[in-house]
Design a protein around this motif. Structure first.
Motif, short mmCIF file in Angstrom:
data_model
loop_
_atom_site.label_atom_id
_atom_site.label_comp_id
_atom_site.label_asym_id
_atom_site.label_seq_id
_atom_site.Cartn_x
_atom_site.Cartn_y
_atom_site.Cartn_z
N SER A 468 -42.99 99.10 40.15
CA SER A 468 -43.21 98.59 40.66
C SER A 468 -42.27 97.61 41.47
N PHE A 471 -41.69 99.16 45.13
CA PHE A 471 -41.78 98.59 46.09
C PHE A 471 -41.70 97.10 46.83
N THR A 472 -40.80 96.37 46.52
CA THR A 472 -40.00 94.80 46.86
C THR A 472 -38.71 95.04 47.48
N SER A 474 -37.48 95.94 50.54
CA SER A 474 -37.65 95.29 51.59
C SER A 474 -36.71 95.67 52.58
N PRO A 488 -48.11 102.55 44.95
CA PRO A 488 -48.29 101.30 45.06
C PRO A 488 -49.27 100.03 44.74
N PHE A 492 -48.49 95.56 48.76
CA PHE A 492 -47.87 96.73 49.34
C PHE A 492 -48.24 96.66 50.47
#
Length: 911
Positions: A468, A471-472, A474, A488, A492
Motif C-alpha cells: 500500500s 501508492f503514496t 505522489s 491499489p 488511491f
C-alpha cells in the motif's frame, strides 16, 4: 578455394561459355575490388578476358591474408619479391589505395623503395604502411612526391623529407604511429595540410612543441610525450583526446587552462588523462571555478586515472565539469591513491554538489567504496539521490554467503545510513531472494524520501504484490514495473506527476489500468506488454506522445491523444468474433499528428473487426505519418490486406514503409478470401515500386513482376527434390495470383525432370497480360521493343514473320547456332542489332535508325542487290560496326576485309 574436378564440370555444364566475357569492364572492376587480392588474382584462370582484369584494380592490399596463400616452403623474401615483380610488371592504370602490412620476416626494404616509387607515379591517394616495431622504415624521397595523397597512415617509419617538400595539399586524414619525426617537421606537415579533418598521433619519443594549425580539423587523437600542445585555428574541432605518456616536468611550457578551449568552441567529445590535465593546468592548484568561455557543445567528457587527492588533477577536472552545462555523459576512471597522508583541507574544499556529480555517475559498489578515502568521504555515498541495486552489486559481495543474507545486509545499510531524498531507484536480478518482506520496507522507505523514478524488475515465476505504501509515492514521474501485481487501495486516485509508465507482464484489471492512465494527465510515454486478457482499455492522456502495446485485448480506445506521435500495437492472440467493434476509417482521427505507426496482422484484424469491406481511404488522411511498419501480413487475407492498403492510401507523405510478409508456402495460415482483381492496381505507383517489386519473390507473393531463380530455390526446403518444390511454387502461382503479370523471368532449373509444368505456366502467363512471352495464338507483337533470342529452335520463316510484325522493335539480339537459310530484317525503328549465328543469307531492309551493328558468324552471306559499297545505304545513321572474318567468307560479292574497310571509309567521308 580451388574447385574440384566435379565442381568445374558442373560449372561448365550449367553456365554459358561466354557469361563472363560479356560482363562490362566496370562490372568486373566492381566485383574484383570487393574481394581479397589473392581471390582477385585467382580469377585470371577463368577466361582469357579475365586473365589480366586484376591488373587494373585501383585498390590493393598486401597483408597476412595474401602471404598465407603463397607456398610456405619458399622463404618469405622470395615470395614477397615475386609478388612485387608481378605487380610492377603487370599492373596498368592508377592505384589510388594501397595497404602493406605483416612483413616482419622481410630482410631489407630495397624492394619497398621501388614499390613506393611505382605508387608515386600511379596517382596514390590512400596509403597505409605498417612496419614492425623492431625494424622501422625510412621513407624514400619518392614518397614526398605523392602530391595527390588524401589518406595517410604510417606505422614505425622515419620521416626525413627533402628541403623542397612543402606538404600534401590534399591530405584529409593523417595517422602517425610511433614514427620518427622532429617537432618542427610535424608542425610544418600539419600546417601545410589545410584540408586535414582527422589527425591521429601516437608517438612515444619526446617532442618539444606541437602547433596544430588546421582550419578544417574535426578530430584530434594524441598519445605521446610532449611538453606543449598549441591548438590554434581549429574552429571546427569536435573530438579531442589527449594522453600524455610521461609526467610533465616542472619546466614544461605553460598553458592558460581557462582559455585553452576558446579556439574550438564546438567541441563535443573530450577525453583527457591525468597527465594531460596536469600539462594543460601546468601543475597549478589555483584553477578558476569555470573556464573563461563555457563548453556549450560538449556532450561527452572522459577523464582517466584521476587521483581525487591531487588538486593538480582534480581542480581542472571540476573546472571542466562546471563549464559544460549540457553534458550528457561523464566517465571518470579513478586510480589508486598515493601513500602520502591525505591533506584533509583539499577534500574539504570540494563542494558537495561536485562530489554528488562524481559519485552519481559511478556504480553503487564503487560509490560505497569511496567511503575509505577520508572522513568527509565516509558518508558521501549516503546522500546519493540515485541508487541501482542489480547484478553488478550482487557480484561484488561475498558469494559464500547466501543471497538472502547479502541482500538483507545491503538493505539494512541503505535504510540505516542514507540521508536526503532518493529520486531514482532501480532494483533487478533478485531471482534468488526467498520472500519480499524486506522489499516492502524498502518501498515504504522510498515513498517517504521523494521517489520520482522507480524501476522494479521481478522474476517471471514469482511476481511481487505492490504494498500500500507504493501508492503514496505522489511525486512519481517515471515508473517501470516487471511482473508485479497492482491492487491499489480504494483511496488511491492517481500519480499526478507521472510522465512515463512502463508495465511488463503485470497483473491489473482493465478498469484499474484505464483509471491509472486517465488520472495521469502529464503522461507522455506509455508501454504496456501484458499477456493476460484485457477487456477494454480507454486511453485518455492529453499529452501522450508514444504508446507501445503488446498483449491480448478485445477493445482499445484512443481518445483525447492529440499529440500522439508514435503508436505500436501487437496483439498476441487472434481477436474473437465477439471482440468489440472499431470504426477503422475513423479510428485515427483523434491523433492527426501521428508520425510512426507499427501494427501486426492481429492488430489490423482487431481494428478492422475482420471486415473485408474497408473503405479505400480513412475519413481523415494521416498527413504527418512518416514511417509505417506492418508485421506478418498475409497478402491473400482481405481482413489484413484491406486495412493495410487503406492506411497506405491515406498516408500521402510516407517516407519509409516496412512490410514483413508472412510466407504462405507450407505455412499454417490459410487463405480466407480471394483478392479482387484491382486490389493492387489502386496502390500508388511509388508504393508498388518500393514495397513489392523491389523485394525478392520469397518476401513478396503478389507481384506484377516475377523472378523465379536460385534466390527463390534457396529459401525452400532443400530436403525436398527440386521437382516437388518447383511444382508446389507453380501450383501456388496458378491457384492464388490475381491481376496482370507484365514481367516474368525463369532460370536455374537444370535439375528439373520435364517441362510439362512450364507448358501450363506459359499458358497462364499468356492469359495474364505477359509482355515478354508470346500467347499461344500468335499474331505478332505490335508493342515489342526489345527481343533477345539465345539458342532457341525456330524456322527462318517464323523468325522473319516475328520481326516483320514487330514495328516498334529497337533492340535485337540473336545467338542461334542452328543453321538458318535466309533472314530479312524489316524493322523501321531498329537501333541495335547483335547477330551471332550460322546463316546463309542476311538481308537488311528499312533500317534508317540503325546505330549499332555486330555480325559474328560461322557462315554468313550479306544479301543485297547492289554493290557492297552501297550495302549500308539502308542504315545511314550507323555509328558502331563489328565484323569478323567469317562474316565475309561467304559473301556473294566475294569481298575481303580491305573492300569492307574502304566501304567504312566511304561512309565516314559521307558523314
Amino acid at each position: 578455394m580451388m574447385l574440384s574436378k566435379e565442381e568445374k564440370e558442373l560449372c561448365s555444364a550449367t553456365l554459358p561459355s561466354d557469361i563472363l566475357s560479356n560482363l562490362p569492364e566496370n562490372v568486373l572492376d566492381e566485383i574484383l575490388i570487393r574481394v581479397p587480392l589473392r581471390d582477385a588474382v585467382g580469377t585470371s584462370i577463368l577466361s582469357k578476358k579475365w586473365r589480366y582484369n586484376w591488373c587494373r584494380l585501383p585498390g590493393l592490399t598486401l597483408d597476412q591474408t595474401l602471404w598465407d596463400t603463397t607456398n610456405k616452403s619458399i622463404r618469405f623474401v622470395t615470395r614477397f619479391t615475386d609478388i612485387i615483380y608481378h605487380l610492377l610488371a603487370l599492373h596498368v592504370g592508377p592505384i589510388t589505395k594501397f595497404i602493406l602490412s605483416d612483413i616482419a620476416k622481410l630482410g631489407n626494404y630495397s624492394k619497398i623503395d621501388n614499390l613506393v616509387l611505382f605508387l608515386s607515379r600511379n596517382g596514390i591517394q590512400h596509403l597505409v604502411l605498417q612496419f614492425p616495431k623492431n625494424k622501422p622504415y625510412k621513407l624514400p624521397s619518392s614518397f614526398f612526391t605523392c602530391l595527390q595523397m588524401r589518406h595517410l597512415s604510417l606505422h614505425h617509419c622515419s620521416i626525413q623529407p627533402l628541403s623542397t617538400f612543402t606538404g600534401f595539399s590534399e591530405l584529409v586524414k593523417l595517422e602517425l604511429y610511433e614514427v620518427t619525426i622532429s617537432s618542427e617537421m610535424l608542425g610544418s606537415l600539419i600546417s601545410h595540410s589545410q584540408l586535414l579533418e582527422k589527425l591521429v598521433l601516437h608517438i612515444s619519443s619526446s617532442l618539444d612543441h606541437i602547433q596544430i594549425d588546421a582550419p578544417k580539423l574535426k578530430s584530434f587523437d594524441f598519445t605521446g610525450n610532449v611538453e606543449l600542445i598549441s591548438l590554434k585555428k581549429v574552429p571546427f574541432l569536435l573530438e579531442l583526446s589527449l594522453f600524455n605518456t610521461e609526467v610533465p616536468s616542472p619546466g614544461t611550457g605553460q598553458h592558460d587552462f581557462t582559455k585553452y578551449f576558446e579556439s574550438f568552441p564546438n567541441l563535443e567529445h573530450l577525453h583527457l588523462d591525468y597527465r594531460s590535465l596536469q600539462l594543460l593546468a601546468a601543475g597549478s592548484y589555483d584553477i578558476a571555478t569555470k573556464l573563461s568561455s563555457p563548453l556549450n557543445g560538449l556532450k561527452c567528457l572522459c577523464l582517466s586515472d584521476i587521483c581525487l587527492d591531487e588538486l593538480a588533477e582534480l581542480s581542472p577536472a571540476l573546472c571542466l565539469i562546471r563549464s559544460s552545462p549540457y553534458l550528457q555523459y561523464i566517465q571518470i576512471k579513478f586510480k589508486a591513491f598515493s601513500d602520502v597522508p591525505l591533506n584533509l583541507l583539499k577534500v574539504r574544499n570540494l563542494p558537495e554538489n561536485v562530489l554528488d556529480e562524481i559519485l552519481i555517475r559511478m556504480t553503487l559498489r564503487d560509490a560505497v567504496r569511496s567511503s575509505i578515502l577520508s572522513k568527509k568521504w565516509r558518508y558521501s555515498w549516503c546522500r546519493l539521490p540515485e541508487l541501482t541495486l542489480d547484478q553488478t552489486l550482487w557480484d561484488t559481495t561475498d558469494q559464500s554467503i547466501c543471497f538472502v543474507t547479502r541482500f538483507t545486509d545491503i538493505i539494512y545499510h541503505l535504510l540505516a545510513l542514507h540521508v536526503g531524498p532518493i529520486t531514482k531507484f532501480i532494483l533487478s536480478d533478485i531471482a534468488n531472494l526467498g520472500n519480499y518482506s524486506k522489499i516492502d520496507n524498502l518501498v515504504l522507505f522510498l515513498s517517504k524520501n521523494g521517489i520520482q523514478h522507480l524501476v522494479l524488475q521481478f522474476p517471471k515465476h514469482k511476481p511481487y504484490k505492490l504494498p500500500s505504501s507504493f501508492f503514496t509515492c505522489s511525486r512519481m514521474s517515471h515508473l517501470s514495473l516487471h511482473h508485479c501485481s497492482i491492487q491499489p487501495l480504494s483511496t488511491f486516485t492517481r500519480f499526478s506527476e507521472l510522465v512515463k509508465l512502463e508495465l511488463y507482464e503485470v497483473t491489473i484489471s482493465s478498469e484499474m489500468l484505464g483509471s491509472l492512465i486517465s488520472h495521469s494527465q502529464l503522461l507522455e510515454k506509455l508501454v504496456l506488454q501484458i499477456s493476460s486478457i484485457l477487456d477494454h482499455i480507454p486511453i485518455d492522456a492529453p499529452k501522450l506522445k508514444s504508446f507501445d502495446f503488446t498483449g491480448n485485448i478485445e477493445l482499445i480506445s484512443l481518445k483525447k491523444v492529440p499529440f500522439l506521435l508514435e503508436l505500436s500495437l501487437f496483439n498476441t492472440v487472434a481477436p474473437s468474433p465477439e471482440t468489440g467493434q472499431h470504426d477503422f476509417t475513423k479510428y485515427f482521427e483523434s491523433f492527426p499528428n501521428l508520425e510512426h505507426l507499427h501494427l501486426d496482422y492481429r492488430s489490423l484484424k482487431l481494428l478492422a473487426a475482420e471486415s473485408y469491406d474497408i473503405a479505400a481511404k480513412l475519413s481523415s488522411p494521416l498527413n504527418g505519418l512518416k514511417c509505417l511498419c506492418l508485421s506478418d501480413i498475409c497478402l491473400d487475407s482481405l481482413a489484413e490486406l484491406s486495412p493495410a492498403l487503406c492506411l497506405i492510401r491515406s498516408s500521402p507523405y510516407l517516407q519509409d514503409i516496412q512490410i514483413k510478409v508472412l510466407m504462405i508456402f507450407g505455412g499454417k495460415r490459410t487463405c480466407s478470401a480471394t483478392l479482387p482483381l484491382d486490389a493492387l492496381s489502386n496502390l500508388p505507383e511509388n508504393v508498388l515500386d518500393d514495397i513489392l517489386i523491389r523485394k525478392p519473390l520469397r518476401d513478396a507473393v503478389r507481384l506484377p513482376e516475377f523472378v523465379f531463380d536460385q534466390t527463390l530455390g534457396d529459401t525452400t526446403n532443400e530436403s525436398i527434390s527440386l521437382v516437388t518444390r518447383f511444382t508446389d511454387i507453380i501450383y501456388h502461382l496458378l491457384a492464388l495470383h490475381v491481376g496482370p503479370i507484365t514481367k516474368f523471368i525463369l532460370s536455374d532449373i537444370a535439375n528439373l525432370g520435364n517441362y510439362s509444368k512450364i507448358d501450363n505456366l506459359l499458358l497462364f502467363l499468356s492469359r495474364n497480360g505477359i509482355q515478354h512471352l508470346p500467347p499461344p495464338t500468335f499474331k505478332g507483337f505490335s508493342e515489342l521493343v526489345s527481343l533477345e533470342l539465345c539458342e532457341l529452335k525456330i524456322s527462318s520463316e517464323m523468325l522473319g514473320s516475328l520481326l516483320s510484325h514487330s514495328p516498334l522493335l529497337e533492340k535485337l539480339v540473336m545467338q542461334i547456332s542452328s543453321i538458318l537459310d535466309c533472314i530479312q530484317i524489316d524493322a523501321p525503328k531498329l537501333k541495335s542489332f547483335d547477330f551471332t549465328d550460322n546463316i546463309n543469307i542476311l538481308s537488311l531492309v528499312k533500317s534508317p535508325f540503325l546505330v549499332k551493328l555486330s555480325l559474328v558468324s560461322a557462315a554468313v552471306t550479306l544479301k543485297t542487290e547492289t554493290q557492297l559499297s552501297k550495302y549500308f545505304e539502308v542504315c545511314p545513321a550507323l555509328e558502331h560496326l563489328h565484323f569478323d572474318d567469317r562474316s565475309l567468307q561467304k559473301s556473294e560479292m566475294d569481298v575481303d576485309a580491305v573492300n569492307l574497310y574502304g566501304c567504312i571509309l566511304a561512309i565516314k567521308a559521307e558523314k
